[in-house]
Design a protein around this motif. Structure first.
Motif, PDB file in Angstrom:
ATOM      1  N   ASN A 121       0.814  -1.210   0.000  1.00  0.00           N
ATOM      2  CA  ASN A 121       0.000   0.000   0.000  1.00  0.00           C
ATOM      3  C   ASN A 121       0.855   1.271   0.000  1.00  0.00           C
ATOM      4  N   GLY A 122       2.058   1.170  -0.549  1.00  0.00           N
ATOM      5  CA  GLY A 122       2.941   2.333  -0.664  1.00  0.00           C
ATOM      6  C   GLY A 122       4.065   2.357   0.340  1.00  0.00           C
ATOM      7  N   THR A 123       3.957   1.588   1.433  1.00  0.00           N
ATOM      8  CA  THR A 123       5.023   1.563   2.434  1.00  0.00           C
ATOM      9  C   THR A 123       6.319   1.042   1.845  1.00  0.00           C
ATOM     10  N   GLY A 124       6.223   0.146   0.862  1.00  0.00           N
ATOM     11  CA  GLY A 124       7.420  -0.430   0.254  1.00  0.00           C
ATOM     12  C   GLY A 124       8.122   0.479  -0.731  1.00  0.00           C
ATOM     13  N   CYS A 125       7.540   1.630  -1.057  1.00  0.00           N
ATOM     14  CA  CYS A 125       8.165   2.545  -2.010  1.00  0.00           C
ATOM     15  C   CYS A 125       9.518   3.028  -1.484  1.00  0.00           C
ATOM     16  N   GLY A 126      10.517   3.026  -2.352  1.00  0.00           N
ATOM     17  CA  GLY A 126      11.844   3.477  -1.958  1.00  0.00           C
ATOM     18  C   GLY A 126      12.723   2.398  -1.375  1.00  0.00           C
ATOM     19  N   GLY A 127      12.179   1.202  -1.129  1.00  0.00           N
ATOM     20  CA  GLY A 127      12.984   0.100  -0.618  1.00  0.00           C
ATOM     21  C   GLY A 127      13.904  -0.460  -1.696  1.00  0.00           C
ATOM     22  N   CYS A 128      15.044  -0.983  -1.281  1.00  0.00           N
ATOM     23  CA  CYS A 128      16.024  -1.542  -2.218  1.00  0.00           C
ATOM     24  C   CYS A 128      16.124  -3.052  -2.033  1.00  0.00           C
ATOM     25  N   TYR A 129      16.292  -3.736  -3.155  1.00  0.00           N
ATOM     26  CA  TYR A 129      16.381  -5.199  -3.141  1.00  0.00           C
ATOM     27  C   TYR A 129      17.507  -5.660  -4.054  1.00  0.00           C
ATOM     28  N   GLN A 130      18.174  -6.701  -3.607  1.00  0.00           N
ATOM     29  CA  GLN A 130      19.102  -7.412  -4.472  1.00  0.00           C
ATOM     30  C   GLN A 130      18.328  -8.531  -5.154  1.00  0.00           C
ATOM     31  N   VAL A 131      18.367  -8.540  -6.476  1.00  0.00           N
ATOM     32  CA  VAL A 131      17.638  -9.531  -7.262  1.00  0.00           C
ATOM     33  C   VAL A 131      18.651 -10.267  -8.132  1.00  0.00           C
ATOM     34  N   ARG A 132      18.599 -11.567  -8.117  1.00  0.00           N
ATOM     35  CA  ARG A 132      19.469 -12.339  -8.990  1.00  0.00           C
ATOM     36  C   ARG A 132      18.667 -13.496  -9.593  1.00  0.00           C
ATOM     37  N   CYS A 133      18.902 -13.769 -10.866  1.00  0.00           N
ATOM     38  CA  CYS A 133      18.151 -14.828 -11.537  1.00  0.00           C
ATOM     39  C   CYS A 133      18.909 -16.154 -11.456  1.00  0.00           C
ATOM     40  N   THR A 134      18.220 -17.208 -11.796  1.00  0.00           N
ATOM     41  CA  THR A 134      18.781 -18.541 -11.595  1.00  0.00           C
ATOM     42  C   THR A 134      18.824 -19.360 -12.888  1.00  0.00           C
ATOM     43  N   VAL A 135      18.764 -18.684 -14.041  1.00  0.00           N
ATOM     44  CA  VAL A 135      18.852 -19.399 -15.315  1.00  0.00           C
ATOM     45  C   VAL A 135      20.300 -19.833 -15.525  1.00  0.00           C
ATOM     46  N   PRO A 136      20.586 -21.110 -15.701  1.00  0.00           N
ATOM     47  CA  PRO A 136      21.978 -21.566 -15.836  1.00  0.00           C
ATOM     48  C   PRO A 136      22.697 -20.897 -16.999  1.00  0.00           C
ATOM     49  N   LYS A 137      23.936 -20.498 -16.749  1.00  0.00           N
ATOM     50  CA  LYS A 137      24.867 -19.951 -17.739  1.00  0.00           C
ATOM     51  C   LYS A 137      24.533 -18.531 -18.209  1.00  0.00           C
ATOM     52  N   LEU A 138      23.365 -18.005 -17.845  1.00  0.00           N
ATOM     53  CA  LEU A 138      22.999 -16.664 -18.302  1.00  0.00           C
ATOM     54  C   LEU A 138      23.070 -15.608 -17.208  1.00  0.00           C
ATOM     55  N   CYS A 139      23.005 -16.022 -15.937  1.00  0.00           N
ATOM     56  CA  CYS A 139      22.835 -15.063 -14.845  1.00  0.00           C
ATOM     57  C   CYS A 139      24.122 -14.854 -14.063  1.00  0.00           C
ATOM     58  N   THR A 140      24.337 -13.621 -13.630  1.00  0.00           N
ATOM     59  CA  THR A 140      25.486 -13.311 -12.776  1.00  0.00           C
ATOM     60  C   THR A 140      25.234 -13.834 -11.366  1.00  0.00           C
ATOM     61  N   ASP A 141      26.301 -13.935 -10.591  1.00  0.00           N
ATOM     62  CA  ASP A 141      26.171 -14.412  -9.211  1.00  0.00           C
ATOM     63  C   ASP A 141      25.507 -13.378  -8.306  1.00  0.00           C
ATOM     64  N   ASP A 142      25.783 -12.087  -8.546  1.00  0.00           N
ATOM     65  CA  ASP A 142      25.289 -11.036  -7.655  1.00  0.00           C
ATOM     66  C   ASP A 142      23.991 -10.411  -8.124  1.00  0.00           C
ATOM     67  N   GLY A 143      23.673 -10.506  -9.396  1.00  0.00           N
ATOM     68  CA  GLY A 143      22.454  -9.899  -9.900  1.00  0.00           C
ATOM     69  C   GLY A 143      22.536  -8.385  -9.919  1.00  0.00           C
ATOM     70  N   VAL A 144      21.454  -7.730  -9.523  1.00  0.00           N
ATOM     71  CA  VAL A 144      21.383  -6.271  -9.589  1.00  0.00           C
ATOM     72  C   VAL A 144      20.605  -5.754  -8.389  1.00  0.00           C
ATOM     73  N   ASN A 145      20.967  -4.560  -7.895  1.00  0.00           N
ATOM     74  CA  ASN A 145      20.214  -3.888  -6.847  1.00  0.00           C
ATOM     75  C   ASN A 145      19.240  -2.906  -7.486  1.00  0.00           C
ATOM     76  N   VAL A 146      17.974  -2.972  -7.068  1.00  0.00           N
ATOM     77  CA  VAL A 146      16.942  -2.120  -7.651  1.00  0.00           C
ATOM     78  C   VAL A 146      16.195  -1.377  -6.546  1.00  0.00           C
ATOM     79  N   VAL A 147      15.554  -0.272  -6.942  1.00  0.00           N
ATOM     80  CA  VAL A 147      14.740   0.535  -6.036  1.00  0.00           C
ATOM     81  C   VAL A 147      13.274   0.379  -6.438  1.00  0.00           C
ATOM     82  N   VAL A 148      12.401   0.219  -5.462  1.00  0.00           N
ATOM     83  CA  VAL A 148      10.962   0.104  -5.724  1.00  0.00           C
ATOM     84  C   VAL A 148      10.396   1.490  -6.007  1.00  0.00           C
ATOM     85  N   THR A 149       9.845   1.661  -7.197  1.00  0.00           N
ATOM     86  CA  THR A 149       9.267   2.947  -7.592  1.00  0.00           C
ATOM     87  C   THR A 149       7.844   2.817  -8.121  1.00  0.00           C
ATOM     88  N   ASP A 150       7.319   1.596  -8.192  1.00  0.00           N
ATOM     89  CA  ASP A 150       6.024   1.409  -8.852  1.00  0.00           C
ATOM     90  C   ASP A 150       5.343   0.159  -8.305  1.00  0.00           C
TER      91      ASP A 150
END
Length: 252
Positions: A73-102
């Motif tokens: 309900n909007g409380t999560g806006c501005g929070g940061c998350y580390q997201v990493r995918c698990t597709v073999p051979k295509l994904c980095t180990d660390d993934g990417v850090n993103v900000v919640v804006t929507d």
């Protein structure tokens, strides 16, 4: 010899224990799915549900995301998350850090990433191959937002009308913090009055006090710790819609 042996065991103990200590404050990863949305410049959108405007398009170099249940309900806006995918051979180990804006919901996804954010999941030269999947399995966890060159900003939302209606949105929210309440000091009544969460990260109040505004906001941090942060004259008495006013503090 005995001293050297004890020192060796002590050093070995520290080496074994140190990784656990360093990771003790990090949340565990949660499994989910992520997709991405269309954007001609691969960045975010200025019309996101959090109300961040242009900030929501470019913050973290455009590594932003719409979320479903994490929106809260909007409380999560501005929070940061580390997201990493698990597709073999295509994904980095660390993934990417993103900000919640929507806010957004996909095919059983927790994240709808900007194209730049989604591409950041991939190994070098593998972004197009990963994006061809459309939806991928991921792991994510909450991490601290880092803004080394910016303090908290209090932006007067474009919908504000001086002096009868004030709406604000807090930008550059550092650390692992949620803003759960915002109050304005009413000098005439010698009391704090609550602002309303209008939508997303936008807080508003009709007929706000005149003069420089004293604000306080409630911060809910890691492990449920809550505190109030109070600021004097953080928004000037002649405030203008669309203008962001920088404070002298940052959250961590």
């Amino acid at each position: 010899m005995a001293f050297a042996l004890k020192f060796h065991y002590c050093l070995l103990f520290i080496m074994v224990l140190l990784p656990a200590l360093c990771s003790a404050d990090q949340d565990p990863f949660t499994g989910s799915r992520a997709t991405y949305y269309g954007s001609p410049d691969c960045l975010g959108t200025p019309t996101g549900a959090c109300g961040f405007g242009e900030y929501g398009r470019t913050v973290y170099d455009g590594n932003v995301a719409g979320v479903s249940r994490l929106y809260r309900n909007g409380t999560g806006c501005g929070g940061c998350y580390q997201v990493r995918c698990t597709v073999p051979k295509l994904c980095t180990d660390d993934g990417v850090n993103v900000v919640v804006t929507d806010h957004g919901e996909g095919d059983h996804t927790d994240f709808i990433l900007s194209p730049r954010g989604f591409a950041g999941l991939a190994r070098p030269n593998m972004a197009l191959d990963l994006m061809a999947y459309g939806v991928v399995d991921i792991e994510f966890r909450r991490v601290s937002c880092r803004y080394p060159r910016s303090n908290l900003n209090f932006k007067v939302h474009e919908n504000s009308r001086f002096p009868e209606y004030l709406a604000i949105v807090i930008l550059y929210q550092g650390g692992q913090n949620d803003i759960t309440a915002v109050d304005i000091w009413q000098e005439d009544y010698q009391q704090w009055s609550s602002m309303r969460r209008a939508f997303g990260a936008v807080w508003d109040m009709p007929n706000p006090p005149s003069g420089g505004l004293n604000l306080r906001f409630q911060v809910s941090g890691s492990y449920g710790r809550q505190r109030w942060v109070q600021l004097r004259n953080v928004i000037p008495g002649d405030w203008k819609a669309g203008v962001a006013y920088e404070s002298a503090i940052q959250l961590n």
